[in-house]
Every structure is written in structure tokens, then in C-alpha cells.
Design a protein around this motif. Structure first.
Motif, short mmCIF file in Angstrom:
data_model
loop_
_atom_site.label_atom_id
_atom_site.label_comp_id
_atom_site.label_asym_id
_atom_site.label_seq_id
_atom_site.Cartn_x
_atom_site.Cartn_y
_atom_site.Cartn_z
N HIS A 1 16.99 9.60 6.95
CA HIS A 1 17.48 10.17 5.78
C HIS A 1 16.99 11.82 5.68
CE1 HIS A 1 18.45 6.44 3.52
NE2 HIS A 1 17.29 5.76 4.04
N GLN A 2 17.98 12.59 5.05
CA GLN A 2 17.36 14.01 5.34
C GLN A 2 16.85 14.31 3.89
OE1 GLN A 2 21.15 16.68 4.94
NE2 GLN A 2 19.66 18.34 5.55
N GLU B 1 4.74 14.47 8.95
CA GLU B 1 5.40 14.71 10.39
C GLU B 1 6.67 14.79 10.60
OE1 GLU B 1 3.21 11.62 12.46
OE2 GLU B 1 1.25 12.41 11.77
N SER B 2 7.44 14.95 9.35
CA SER B 2 9.07 15.00 9.53
C SER B 2 9.36 16.30 8.98
CB SER B 2 9.72 13.67 8.76
OG SER B 2 9.18 13.86 7.45
N ASN B 3 10.55 16.52 9.48
CA ASN B 3 11.13 17.77 9.10
C ASN B 3 11.57 17.65 7.65
OD1 ASN B 3 10.79 19.35 11.50
ND2 ASN B 3 12.79 18.73 12.12
N PHE B 4 11.57 18.74 6.93
CA PHE B 4 12.05 18.88 5.22
C PHE B 4 12.86 20.29 5.57
CE2 PHE B 4 8.12 17.00 4.41
CZ PHE B 4 8.51 15.99 3.34
N MET B 5 14.12 20.15 4.68
CA MET B 5 14.74 21.42 4.44
C MET B 5 14.40 21.77 3.09
SD MET B 5 18.97 22.35 4.21
CE MET B 5 19.03 22.09 5.77
N ASN C 1 20.16 29.81 -4.64
CA ASN C 1 19.50 28.86 -3.91
C ASN C 1 18.97 29.35 -2.48
OD1 ASN C 1 19.22 26.89 -5.87
ND2 ASN C 1 21.15 26.01 -4.85
N ILE C 2 17.71 29.12 -2.14
CA ILE C 2 17.30 29.75 -0.94
C ILE C 2 16.86 28.57 -0.09
CG2 ILE C 2 15.48 31.26 0.45
CD1 ILE C 2 15.28 32.86 -1.87
N ARG C 3 17.62 28.30 1.21
CA ARG C 3 17.24 27.03 2.12
C ARG C 3 16.67 27.65 3.18
NH1 ARG C 3 22.02 23.50 1.25
NH2 ARG C 3 22.78 23.85 -0.77
N MET C 4 15.28 26.86 3.73
CA MET C 4 14.83 27.20 5.08
C MET C 4 14.41 25.75 5.81
SD MET C 4 11.19 28.77 4.23
CE MET C 4 11.63 30.01 3.27
N LEU C 5 14.17 25.84 6.85
CA LEU C 5 13.85 24.74 7.68
C LEU C 5 12.16 24.61 7.83
CD1 LEU C 5 14.38 21.78 8.91
CD2 LEU C 5 14.46 23.09 11.23
N ILE C 6 11.68 23.60 7.21
CA ILE C 6 10.03 23.29 7.60
C ILE C 6 9.96 22.55 8.54
CG2 ILE C 6 8.04 22.58 6.42
CD1 ILE C 6 9.28 23.10 3.78
N SER C 7 9.22 22.85 9.56
CA SER C 7 8.99 22.07 10.93
C SER C 7 7.59 21.63 10.84
CB SER C 7 9.09 22.69 11.99
OG SER C 7 10.60 23.11 12.28
N PRO C 8 7.19 20.45 11.29
CA PRO C 8 5.88 20.05 11.28
C PRO C 8 4.89 21.01 12.01
CG PRO C 8 7.33 18.26 11.99
CD PRO C 8 8.00 19.49 11.88
N ALA C 9 3.69 20.96 11.90
CA ALA C 9 2.63 21.87 12.45
C ALA C 9 2.45 21.43 14.03
CB ALA C 9 1.31 21.68 11.68
N ASN C 10 2.59 20.20 14.11
CA ASN C 10 2.39 19.72 15.65
C ASN C 10 3.50 20.04 16.51
OD1 ASN C 10 3.24 17.97 13.87
ND2 ASN C 10 2.15 16.03 15.19
#
Length: 86
Positions: free
Chosen positions: A38-39, A63-67, A77-86
Motif C-alpha cells: 500500500h502507498q 522502515e518504509s517510505n512515506f510520501m 499542496n507540497i509533496r516530497m518523499l521521506i526515505s527511512p534513516a537506514n
């Protein structure tokens, strides 16, 4: 499926402007949803430093990506990808 999740009061206890404690099973549930492909969209009205803190919290704890979808106004609206720290 695309699922939008509020930060304050859904992932963490509502303690704005601080970040509250994680709500039990919130991250485990989000990880399960991400594993099932799921996104996930982090929906928040946080801005500036408070937004950066929430993003860092998500990177560290999820530990998963969020938009990230930030609702600035009803028109923008502003969108950006959040990547996990590891």
C-alpha cells in the motif's frame, strides 16, 4: 491502495507542537500496510521546524517510505518523499 495517515493524534499522541509518544501499534500497522504494497501518505499541517521534526521522527521510526503531503492551504499542496534513516 493509497492510504493517508495523520501524524499528530494518529501515529503519535497529540502533543503539538512537541512530538508525543508513539500510539501503540501505529508503526507496526504502517509497516504491515507498506509490506502489503500500500502507498502511505503522511498527512500533516506541520510547517517549518515542526515539520522537519516529524519527518525525522518518521525516518527514524518507520522502515518504509512515506510520501509526505503537507496541506498548506486548500489550494496548494507540497509533496516530497521521506526515505527511512537506514
Amino acid at each position: 491502495m493509497v492510504i493517508a495517515v495523520d501524524f499528530d493524534g494518529t501515529i503519535v499522541e497529540h502533543r503539538y507542537p512537541q512530538i508525543g509518544k508513539e500510539i501503540p501499534f501505529a508503526i507496526d500497522t504502517l509497516k504491515m500496510l507498506a509490506k502489503d504494497r500500500h502507498q502511505l501518505i503522511l498527512w500533516t499541517v506541520r510547517e517549518g521546524k515542526r515539520l522537519e521534526e516529524a519527518v525525522e521522527w518518521c525516518k527514524k521510526n518507520a522502515e518504509s517510505n512515506f510520501m509526505l503531503l503537507i496541506r498548506i492551504t486548500q489550494k496548494k499542496n507540497i509533496r516530497m518523499l521521506i526515505s527511512p534513516a537506514n
